[in-house]
Design an enzyme around this catalytic site. Structure first.
Site, PDB file in Angstrom:
ATOM      1  N   HIS A  54       4.000  -2.262   3.277  1.00  0.00           N
ATOM      2  CA  HIS A  54       3.782  -0.590   2.624  1.00  0.00           C
ATOM      3  C   HIS A  54       5.167  -0.341   2.111  1.00  0.00           C
ATOM      4  O   HIS A  54       6.027  -0.353   2.843  1.00  0.00           O
ATOM      5  CB  HIS A  54       3.283   0.244   4.011  1.00  0.00           C
ATOM      6  CG  HIS A  54       1.869   0.173   4.493  1.00  0.00           C
ATOM      7  ND1 HIS A  54       1.752  -1.118   5.365  1.00  0.00           N
ATOM      8  CD2 HIS A  54       0.986   0.612   4.384  1.00  0.00           C
ATOM      9  CE1 HIS A  54       0.420  -0.933   6.040  1.00  0.00           C
ATOM     10  NE2 HIS A  54      -0.020  -0.035   5.168  1.00  0.00           N
ATOM     11  N   ASP A 103       0.618  -1.333  -0.012  1.00  0.00           N
ATOM     12  CA  ASP A 103      -0.044  -0.093  -0.021  1.00  0.00           C
ATOM     13  C   ASP A 103       0.976   1.383  -0.041  1.00  0.00           C
ATOM     14  O   ASP A 103       2.078   1.056   0.437  1.00  0.00           O
ATOM     15  CB  ASP A 103      -1.022   0.060   1.111  1.00  0.00           C
ATOM     16  CG  ASP A 103      -1.857  -1.034   1.301  1.00  0.00           C
ATOM     17  OD1 ASP A 103      -1.884  -1.794   0.192  1.00  0.00           O
ATOM     18  OD2 ASP A 103      -2.655  -0.988   2.234  1.00  0.00           O
TER      19      ASP A 103
END
Length: 206
Positions: free
Chosen positions: A175, A33
């Site tokens: 992430h 992400d």
């Protein structure tokens, strides 16, 4: 506060969202992400390539706008792209129209059928608006949250938790962000090596 392993009850309450895949097959879905950004995303791509692993990148539209070359490299390497809104909006704290418009702004750049709400926070009405406008859009959540964004978390503990909770069909969240990089830099190559030895296949969402 966050849970590494998503509780079954939460999955049942929000059963229209995708939390994991078929448990009978030895495959996992690695997702990233918040990118694309310099340094971190190229590091991720390098490690994925070293293990012949495919992944899914849920991109922030503003980062795609700022770093189109890295975005194009993700696609050139054969990975899947997901929509993560344009400004990384928190659904519970954003009015529905603003949230939907922001998602659409990102969609113009990503052109994907995958959406993940930032922070995993989305109102039912927001999800309804997205699904009405994009009937083929899949709202992707996760089975395992790495916690790499937690600046208090020791990298070795982060790796331990991810490996402990990952099993067949798991959707795992990392992430590609500067905040997460001190943990991600340690965890990702070690996790990929471990999963490869365990015989997992790395597949994209789609």
């Amino acid at each position: 506060m966050y849970l590494v392993k998503t509780p079954w009850l939460l999955k049942k309450l929000y059963s229209k969202f995708i939390w994991n895949d078929d448990r009978s097959r030895r495959r996992i879905y690695i997702t990233f992400d918040d990118g694309p950004i310099p340094v971190v995303t190229p590091f991720v791509l390098k490690n994925l390539k070293a293990h012949k692993a495919k992944a899914t990148f849920f991109c922030i539209g503003d980062n795609v706008r700022k770093h189109p070359d890295i975005f194009e490299q993700i696609k050139a390497d054969g990975h899947a792209i997901g929509n993560h809104t344009f400004h990384h909006l928190r659904g519970w704290k954003t009015d529905n129209e603003t949230y939907f418009n922001d998602m659409q702004q990102c969609q113009q750049l990503t052109g994907t059928n995958l959406f993940r709400p930032p922070y995993g926070r989305i109102k039912r009405k927001q999800a309804d608006l997205i699904n009405a406008a994009y009937p083929d859009m899949k709202i992707i959540m996760w089975d395992v949250l790495s916690g790499d964004f937690d600046i208090t978390l020791d990298p070795a503990k982060c790796l331990e938790a991810v490996l402990k909770h990952t099993g067949n069909g798991a959707i795992i969240v990392f992430h590609d962000s500067l905040k997460a990089f001190p943990r991600l830099e340690y965890v990702l190559p070690r996790a990929l090596e471990h999963w490869s030895k365990e015989g997992y296949e790395f597949e994209m969402l789609g």
